[in-house]
Write a protein that holds these residues in place. Structure first.
Motif, PDB file in Angstrom:
ATOM      1  N   CYS A 109      84.216  24.408 127.192  1.00 34.28           N
ATOM      2  CA  CYS A 109      83.449  25.623 126.923  1.00 34.28           C
ATOM      3  C   CYS A 109      82.915  25.597 125.487  1.00 34.28           C
ATOM      4  O   CYS A 109      81.927  26.254 125.177  1.00 34.28           O
ATOM      5  N   ASP A 146      80.448  28.782 124.993  1.00 34.28           N
ATOM      6  CA  ASP A 146      80.331  29.912 125.913  1.00 34.28           C
ATOM      7  C   ASP A 146      81.709  30.328 126.425  1.00 34.28           C
ATOM      8  O   ASP A 146      81.846  30.809 127.560  1.00 34.28           O
ATOM      9  N   CYS A 147      82.731  30.165 125.576  1.00 32.34           N
ATOM     10  CA  CYS A 147      84.117  30.420 125.989  1.00 32.34           C
ATOM     11  C   CYS A 147      84.336  31.872 126.414  1.00 32.34           C
ATOM     12  O   CYS A 147      85.061  32.136 127.381  1.00 32.34           O
ATOM     13  N   GLU A 148      83.738  32.824 125.702  1.00 29.85           N
ATOM     14  CA  GLU A 148      83.926  34.224 126.066  1.00 29.85           C
ATOM     15  C   GLU A 148      83.283  34.533 127.411  1.00 29.85           C
ATOM     16  O   GLU A 148      83.834  35.304 128.213  1.00 29.85           O
ATOM     17  N   LYS A 193      75.244  37.997 126.896  1.00 33.00           N
ATOM     18  CA  LYS A 193      75.916  38.865 125.937  1.00 33.00           C
ATOM     19  C   LYS A 193      76.603  40.055 126.606  1.00 33.00           C
ATOM     20  O   LYS A 193      77.441  40.713 125.978  1.00 33.00           O
ATOM     21  N   ALA A 221      85.460  33.107 130.196  1.00 30.43           N
ATOM     22  CA  ALA A 221      86.666  33.907 130.427  1.00 30.43           C
ATOM     23  C   ALA A 221      86.397  35.044 131.405  1.00 30.43           C
ATOM     24  O   ALA A 221      87.256  35.415 132.209  1.00 30.43           O
ATOM     25  N   TYR A 241      78.738  39.764 128.797  1.00 30.28           N
ATOM     26  CA  TYR A 241      80.084  39.304 129.124  1.00 30.28           C
ATOM     27  C   TYR A 241      80.810  38.713 127.917  1.00 30.28           C
ATOM     28  O   TYR A 241      82.014  38.494 127.964  1.00 30.28           O
ATOM     29  N   GLY A 242      80.084  38.465 126.846  1.00 32.06           N
ATOM     30  CA  GLY A 242      80.697  37.889 125.654  1.00 32.06           C
ATOM     31  C   GLY A 242      79.683  37.079 124.871  1.00 32.06           C
ATOM     32  O   GLY A 242      78.513  36.975 125.233  1.00 32.06           O
ATOM     33  N   SER A 243      80.159  36.476 123.812  1.00 38.09           N
ATOM     34  CA  SER A 243      79.286  35.700 122.934  1.00 38.09           C
ATOM     35  C   SER A 243      79.018  34.312 123.512  1.00 38.09           C
ATOM     36  O   SER A 243      79.924  33.656 124.031  1.00 38.09           O
ATOM     37  N   GLN A 244      77.759  33.867 123.428  1.00 35.18           N
ATOM     38  CA  GLN A 244      77.390  32.493 123.755  1.00 35.18           C
ATOM     39  C   GLN A 244      76.485  31.982 122.651  1.00 35.18           C
ATOM     40  O   GLN A 244      75.515  32.649 122.270  1.00 35.18           O
TER      41      GLN A 244
END
Length: 308
Positions: free
Chosen positions: A165, A133-135, A94, A138, A96-99
């Protein structure tokens, strides 16, 4: 209805049971499970700027979805980035982004206990798994090439194209049932089980040459990259079919009970494939999808159970 939390995994279930006849009931259950607090490994020696994005031209092959010839997106580390020693840092995704990873399932089951001593159960259960897990990718493109959850720069490790992803395996339905009957007077139990389950998803790990891309330069550290070129949720191993059968003789003496069991597993001698070769080689080679393991053949087992 209920909510549950185990090891940062949340689950919600709800069910409805309806008696449709004496000693017969229909049960409908819905479950949703989602996971959190994913771990990710950041190679702090590199950043997204150290990776070049390119298009993979998937080869034409009738065994691939829609005959192949579709584009996928890959990443390759630059020579400058590859020259730096790895610097792994394990933390929560989290940052680094949403998974996400979510599973939905619906189960329909019928239970019957008939007056003649026959017990019958049957169920149908469609389920769907969706991961994303695209975010995170990225921010950390190195996670597209990972082994045991850790990024690697080795060309021997299979890489995910960017399109993977997000993976939606679609609704997959399993069917199962069982029936038992005790023959009166002679105390002989006859029972059987049946299952028809969906096969696992098929991978196609292809040693992609740089000529099959628009990278515009050789791959860093190798002449090829290994990519899984099957889009998620497109190709599956065949469904598993299995029927098991039991005949048991019951002996009663005082307050004790002895049961002699005669078990027949896979009575139809089904040869359903369980795993396949995931290494993709262009036709006419038949290496890809060659069965590597199948359901165990018909087997007989004799056992005894003593209750006192």
């Amino acid at each position: 209805n209920g909510w549950g939390k185990r090891f940062n995994n949340w689950e919600f279930t709800t069910s409805v049971q309806h008696e449709i006849a004496p000693r017969m009931a229909l049960n409908v259950q819905y479950a949703r499970r989602w996971y959190g607090n994913f771990r990710v490994t950041d190679d702090r020696a590199v950043s997204p700027a150290d990776y070049n994005q390119f298009t993979i031209n998937v080869p034409s092959d009738s065994r691939l979805p829609n005959g192949g010839s579709y584009p996928l997106t890959g990443f390759d580390i630059t020579a400058a980035g590859n020259a730096r020693p790895t610097d792994y840092f394990v933390t929560l995704a989290k940052n680094y982004g949403s998974q996400t990873e979510k599973f939905d399932a619906i189960n329909f089951s019928l239970n019957a206990r008939l007056q003649n001593g026959l017990t019958f159960q049957a169920g149908v259960g469609p389920g769907r798994l969706v991961t994303n897990d695209c975010e995170v990718v990225a921010a950390l493109p190195e996670m597209l090439q990972a082994t045991a959850g850790n990024p690697t720069r080795s060309f021997t490790a299979a890489s995910r194209p960017l399109e993977r992803c997000e993976q939606n395996n679609g609704w997959r339905t399993g069917v199962s049932g069982l029936a038992t009957y005790t023959i009166p007077k002679i105390d002989v139990l006859v029972s059987g089980t049946y299952q028809n389950q969906p096969g696992i998803q098929v991978d196609a790990n292809y040693n992609t040459p740089v000529s099959a891309t628009n990278l515009g330069r050789p791959f860093t550290g190798a002449t090829f990259r290994n990519y899984n070129i099957v889009t998620a949720g497109e190709v599956y191993i065949e469904r598993l079919n299995q029927i098991d059968f039991r005949v048991a003789k019951l002996f009663r003496l005082g307050g004790s009970r002895t049961m002699i069991n005669f078990d027949f597993f896979n009575i139809t001698n089904s040869n359903s494939v369980l795993t396949e070769n995931a290494t993709f080689v262009l036709a006419p080679s038949t290496a890809w999808r060659t069965p590597q393991s199948i359901l165990l053949p018909r087997m007989f087992k004799l056992s005894a159970q003593f209750d006192f």
